[in-house]
Design a protein around this motif. Structure first.
Motif, PDB file in Angstrom:
ATOM      1  N   TRP A   9      28.475 -10.249  -5.937  1.00 45.86           N
ATOM      2  CA  TRP A   9      27.219 -10.387  -6.679  1.00 45.86           C
ATOM      3  C   TRP A   9      27.542 -10.893  -8.072  1.00 45.86           C
ATOM      4  O   TRP A   9      28.523 -10.455  -8.690  1.00 45.86           O
ATOM      5  CB  TRP A   9      26.508  -9.032  -6.764  1.00 45.86           C
ATOM      6  N   SER A  66      25.773  -3.774   6.230  1.00 40.27           N
ATOM      7  CA  SER A  66      24.336  -3.810   6.500  1.00 40.27           C
ATOM      8  C   SER A  66      23.697  -2.430   6.402  1.00 40.27           C
ATOM      9  O   SER A  66      22.529  -2.314   6.043  1.00 40.27           O
ATOM     10  CB  SER A  66      24.076  -4.400   7.888  1.00 40.27           C
ATOM     11  N   ALA A  69      23.212  -2.415   2.593  1.00 41.54           N
ATOM     12  CA  ALA A  69      22.439  -3.503   2.005  1.00 41.54           C
ATOM     13  C   ALA A  69      21.178  -3.852   2.786  1.00 41.54           C
ATOM     14  O   ALA A  69      20.363  -4.623   2.305  1.00 41.54           O
ATOM     15  CB  ALA A  69      23.329  -4.749   1.892  1.00 41.54           C
ATOM     16  N   GLY A  70      21.012  -3.322   3.985  1.00 41.61           N
ATOM     17  CA  GLY A  70      19.852  -3.664   4.803  1.00 41.61           C
ATOM     18  C   GLY A  70      20.230  -4.671   5.876  1.00 41.61           C
ATOM     19  O   GLY A  70      21.360  -5.141   5.944  1.00 41.61           O
ATOM     20  N   LYS A  75      20.753 -10.516   1.202  1.00 44.60           N
ATOM     21  CA  LYS A  75      19.548 -10.320   0.387  1.00 44.60           C
ATOM     22  C   LYS A  75      19.859  -9.421  -0.816  1.00 44.60           C
ATOM     23  O   LYS A  75      20.534  -8.409  -0.693  1.00 44.60           O
ATOM     24  CB  LYS A  75      18.443  -9.692   1.232  1.00 44.60           C
ATOM     25  N   ILE A  76      19.336  -9.803  -1.953  1.00 46.86           N
ATOM     26  CA  ILE A  76      19.525  -9.042  -3.186  1.00 46.86           C
ATOM     27  C   ILE A  76      18.535  -7.883  -3.244  1.00 46.86           C
ATOM     28  O   ILE A  76      17.353  -8.039  -2.934  1.00 46.86           O
ATOM     29  CB  ILE A  76      19.284  -9.938  -4.414  1.00 46.86           C
ATOM     30  N   HIS A  77      19.043  -6.731  -3.638  1.00 46.79           N
ATOM     31  CA  HIS A  77      18.195  -5.571  -3.923  1.00 46.79           C
ATOM     32  C   HIS A  77      18.338  -5.319  -5.412  1.00 46.79           C
ATOM     33  O   HIS A  77      19.285  -4.686  -5.854  1.00 46.79           O
ATOM     34  CB  HIS A  77      18.648  -4.352  -3.101  1.00 46.79           C
ATOM     35  N   HIS A  78      17.402  -5.869  -6.175  1.00 43.17           N
ATOM     36  CA  HIS A  78      17.498  -5.781  -7.632  1.00 43.17           C
ATOM     37  C   HIS A  78      17.318  -4.342  -8.101  1.00 43.17           C
ATOM     38  O   HIS A  78      16.538  -3.580  -7.534  1.00 43.17           O
ATOM     39  CB  HIS A  78      16.448  -6.670  -8.291  1.00 43.17           C
ATOM     40  N   GLU A  80      16.027  -1.551 -10.747  1.00 42.91           N
ATOM     41  CA  GLU A  80      14.694  -1.419 -11.352  1.00 42.91           C
ATOM     42  C   GLU A  80      14.559  -2.177 -12.673  1.00 42.91           C
ATOM     43  O   GLU A  80      13.536  -2.798 -12.937  1.00 42.91           O
ATOM     44  CB  GLU A  80      14.385   0.063 -11.553  1.00 42.91           C
ATOM     45  N   GLU A  92      20.803 -14.522  -4.179  1.00 42.99           N
ATOM     46  CA  GLU A  92      21.617 -14.104  -3.033  1.00 42.99           C
ATOM     47  C   GLU A  92      22.990 -13.662  -3.503  1.00 42.99           C
ATOM     48  O   GLU A  92      23.356 -13.842  -4.660  1.00 42.99           O
ATOM     49  CB  GLU A  92      21.758 -15.246  -2.015  1.00 42.99           C
TER      50      GLU A  92
END
Length: 106
Positions: A9, A66, A69-70, A75-78, A80, A92
């Motif tokens: 990242w 996965s 991260a899903g 995919k980015i999980h920003h 808050e 990405e």
């Protein structure tokens, strides 16, 4: 377990926000990652007007990555507060197969 996957990242902040983002990113992003990944490295490069942060996490395989991260590990999980700090929100991550590793990095 040996890692076979590296997830990379990258994000950039204005230079004047870098110290605050480094602390926030560690608490909100890196600590939870440390609990799930086989290993995590964080990097920072300070430039004249901005600082770049790079996080590399190591995983046994895509399936293990996965679960954290899903279903789409690219995919980015920003976090808050990322939009408060980052110059632009990354779209990405990079996922690389780890072919060989030599020496001590710890």
């Amino acid at each position: 377990m040996k890692p076979t996957i590296a997830r990379i990242w990258r994000g950039r902040t204005p230079r004047e926000k870098a110290d605050e983002y480094e602390a926030y990113n560690y608490e909100a992003g890196i600590k939870p990652l440390i609990e799930k990944a086989l290993g995590v490295q964080t990097f920072r490069e300070d430039r004249d007007t901005e600082s770049e942060f790079v996080t590399i996490s190591y995983w046994e395989n895509i399936e293990a990555m996965s679960t954290f991260a899903g279903t789409d590990p690219t995919k980015i999980h920003h976090l808050e507060r990322d939009s408060e700090f980052l110059i632009e929100l990354p779209k990405e991550v990079q996922i690389l197969r780890l072919l060989t590793s030599h020496g001590a990095t710890g």
